[in-house]
Design a protein around this motif. Structure first.
Motif, PDB file in Angstrom:
ATOM      1  N   VAL A 283       0.823  -1.220   0.000  1.00  9.76           N
ATOM      2  CA  VAL A 283       0.000   0.000   0.000  1.00  9.76           C
ATOM      3  C   VAL A 283       0.854   1.267   0.000  1.00  9.76           C
ATOM      4  O   VAL A 283       0.336   2.358   0.186  1.00  9.76           O
ATOM      5  N   ALA A 284       2.170   1.130  -0.198  1.00 11.92           N
ATOM      6  CA  ALA A 284       3.052   2.308  -0.154  1.00 11.92           C
ATOM      7  C   ALA A 284       2.469   3.441  -1.003  1.00 11.92           C
ATOM      8  O   ALA A 284       2.070   3.227  -2.148  1.00 11.92           O
ATOM      9  N   GLY A 285       2.424   4.622  -0.448  1.00  9.03           N
ATOM     10  CA  GLY A 285       1.953   5.802  -1.192  1.00  9.03           C
ATOM     11  C   GLY A 285       3.117   6.301  -2.033  1.00  9.03           C
ATOM     12  O   GLY A 285       3.799   7.259  -1.674  1.00  9.03           O
ATOM     13  N   SER A 286       3.343   5.626  -3.158  1.00  8.50           N
ATOM     14  CA  SER A 286       4.606   5.822  -3.880  1.00  8.50           C
ATOM     15  C   SER A 286       4.535   6.900  -4.943  1.00  8.50           C
ATOM     16  O   SER A 286       5.536   7.227  -5.561  1.00  8.50           O
ATOM     17  N   ARG A 287       3.308   7.466  -5.171  1.00  2.76           N
ATOM     18  CA  ARG A 287       3.202   8.596  -6.120  1.00  2.76           C
ATOM     19  C   ARG A 287       2.607   9.780  -5.365  1.00  2.76           C
ATOM     20  O   ARG A 287       1.414   9.766  -5.031  1.00  2.76           O
ATOM     21  N   LEU A 288       3.416  10.778  -5.077  1.00  2.00           N
ATOM     22  CA  LEU A 288       2.907  12.006  -4.457  1.00  2.00           C
ATOM     23  C   LEU A 288       2.355  12.898  -5.568  1.00  2.00           C
ATOM     24  O   LEU A 288       3.085  13.292  -6.484  1.00  2.00           O
ATOM     25  N   ILE A 289       1.057  13.173  -5.488  1.00  2.00           N
ATOM     26  CA  ILE A 289       0.398  14.022  -6.480  1.00  2.00           C
ATOM     27  C   ILE A 289      -0.013  15.282  -5.719  1.00  2.00           C
ATOM     28  O   ILE A 289      -0.901  15.240  -4.860  1.00  2.00           O
ATOM     29  N   ILE A 290       0.671  16.369  -5.995  1.00  2.00           N
ATOM     30  CA  ILE A 290       0.583  17.517  -5.093  1.00  2.00           C
ATOM     31  C   ILE A 290       0.231  18.804  -5.839  1.00  2.00           C
ATOM     32  O   ILE A 290       0.735  19.040  -6.946  1.00  2.00           O
ATOM     33  N   SER A 291      -0.612  19.602  -5.199  1.00  2.00           N
ATOM     34  CA  SER A 291      -1.002  20.882  -5.792  1.00  2.00           C
ATOM     35  C   SER A 291       0.252  21.725  -6.067  1.00  2.00           C
ATOM     36  O   SER A 291       1.100  21.888  -5.177  1.00  2.00           O
TER      37      SER A 291
END
Ligand code: NAD
Length: 488
Positions: A283-291
């Protein structure tokens, strides 16, 4: 050197062969493991099949199964320290994490113990006046459970727990990369008082062990956690026995941060989401999609936190990031970073293995703003590597988040309630965490879409998935059966 044994039909034995297990922190061989090959697999499946039909298990009440699972949970809690140390030793997962996780594994068994006598059938309001019809929920039979090296005690609990609660029997294949915790678990299980053969624990390699197990004609259900490529083999194997499958596979999960989020909280959650367990988490949050409005400020904080992470020996309680489980995992990270940098990804933290013994790799961040096609955005690292993309609008954020062949987990950080609901509805993932990340519980189903697999583990549904419905017809009339040539 420590030596471990396999567990078949209530007995501990050496495998047909043996193999060495390496300590990920030093690279040195530390233990000898039993390697199961065709004969061992056959013995284990046959033991599970005998146990399935034997009266002491087949006739045991659901309440009785629940009591045994409760006893197992107590034994796991009593032995949590031994199990945690072994998992840390064999996988390199830090002791802080294994200690907490294994204590919680006992609660998963308690949850399934409580469920055992709540797996109910049904009575049907049948449209024939002289019939009673009801549905019995019966165990599917022999279950082959296969787990990868990371969090094996946890990943096996969500298979063994519901399977035994439902009355199935199990052959569990531990990962050849780090089987020690599962083989020790077998010793603990043996003391819980289950009839022999109800659980069998073996380990071995894909072709000689995993493939034999998953194509065995006496296996009725395969519960697998691992990578998509192995899952394809398993589904092909299951064509032999037409066993049902549940597949919990990898992920490339989006971690979405809007400009109105609590930034410090989101930074901490992102650190845990990608660097905990040295990134070896499905479940690693491996893609940071950031404003884009907060990208630079957020990244600055994240880079500072990544630099402060304590990297060290997994058995040191101060350590926050330990070694990767295998040298292959480390080499995979090096290769994927090189291929991503070649197409424009920029390393803003970490990026190369540490120059010391063991499979150490530092927290790494890749800014992919100018590399939307970089392989690090689509391929799973299973290591502490985060890829970052900026967005301008909510629609962009969603498009980027769903731009994956996986669909396991997702995280949304925002204080805007209506936006959170829109995101929850449209994210294609089995889990949406809002203003939190990496939370689990026995009550909550877990699983994915697409290449993240199918089926769910955890919760009531998981126990039902280990049952089949039997429809029972009982005629209540004493009159002779009318015209035998007309279907009733
Ligand atoms: P893997 O797929 O290589 O191996 C997993 C297990 O499958 C091992 O026990 C292995 O021996 C066995 N296996 C290999 N070939 C086989 C075959 N032909 N037939 C039957 N069994 C076979 O996975 P891995 O590299 O050990 O683990 C990492 C993967 O697991 C990652 O993709 C990760 O995301 C995934 N994972 C998923 C979850 C989840 O719950 N969704 C949890 C943890 C890990």
């Amino acid at each position: 050197m420590q030596k471990f044994q396999q567990y078949i039909d209530g007995d501990f034995s050496d495998g047909s062969a043996q193999f060495e297990s390496r300590d990920p922190a030093t690279g040195q061989v530390w233990a000898l493991m039993p390697e199961a090959r065709r004969d061992d697999v056959n013995r284990a499946v046959e033991a599970a099949e005998r146990a399935f039909f034997a009266p002491d298990w087949a006739n045991m009440t659901a309440t009785g199964r629940g009591k045994l699972l409760t006893r197992l949970a107590d034994l796991i809690a009593e032995n949590a320290e031994i199990l945690a140390k072994l998992e840390t030793r064999d996988t390199g997962k830090i002791i802080r994490e294994t200690s907490a996780q294994i204590a919680y594994v006992a609660d998963f068994y308690r949850y399934y113990a409580g469920l055992a006598d709540k797996i109910e059938g049904a009575h049907l309001p049948i449209d024939k006046p002289d019939m009673e019809v009801w549905l019995r929920r019966e165990p599917v039979g022999v279950v082959a459970a296969i787990v990868p090296w990371n969090s094996q005690l946890f990943l096996s609990a969500v298979k063994i727990g519901p399977a035994l609660a439902a009355g199935c029997t199990v052959v569990l294949k531990a990962s050849e990369d780090a089987p020690a915790p599962m083989l020790e678990f077998a010793r603990i299980f043996d003391r819980a008082g289950f009839p022999k053969g109800v659980l069998n624990v073996i380990t071995g390699f894909g072709a000689d062990c995993g493939a034999v197990l998953t194509s065995h004609p006496k296996v009725d259900h395969i519960a697998f956690t691992g990578g998509p490529e192995t899952a394809r083999h398993i589904v092909r194997n299951s064509a032999e026995n037409l066993a049902s499958t549940s597949l919990e596979l990898g992920g490339k999960s989006p971690f979405i941060v809007f400009e109105d989020a609590d930034i410090d909280s989101a930074v901490n959650a992102q650190v845990s989401g990608i660097f905990a367990a040295t990134g070896q988490s499905c479940v690693a949050g491996s893609r940071l999609i950031i404003s884009n409005k907060i990208k630079d400020a957020f990244l600055a904080k994240l880079i500072a936190k990544a630099a402060d992470v304590v990297i060290g020996a997994p058995d040191d309680v101060a350590t926050e990031v330990g070694p990767l489980c295998t040298i292959g995992q480390r080499d995979n990270a090096v290769d994927l970073i090189a291929r991503s940098v070649a197409v424009g990804a920029v390393v803003v933290a970490g990026g190369a293995p540490l120059k010391r013994d063991g499979n150490y790799f530092p927290p790494t961040i890749l800014d992919c703003s100018d590399a939307p096609d970089a392989p690090c955005l689509t391929q799973e690292f299973f290591g502490p590597v985060l890829s970052v993309l900026g967005f301008d609008t909510e629609e962009d954020a969603l498009r980027l988040a769903n731009d994956t062949t996986y669909g396991l987990a997702s995280g949304v950080f925002t204080r805007d309630l209506t936006r959170a609901h829109r995101m929850i509805r449209r994210l294609r993932a089995g889990i949406v965490w809002v203003n939190t990340y990496r939370a689990v519980s026995p009550m909550v189903p877990f699983g994915g879409h697409g290449l993240s697999g199918h089926g769910r583990e955890g919760g009531l549904q998981a126990a039902l998935d280990y049952t089949k419905v039997k429809a029972v017809w009982l005629r209540t009339s004493d009159e002779p059966i009318p015209d035998p040539f007309v279907m009733r």
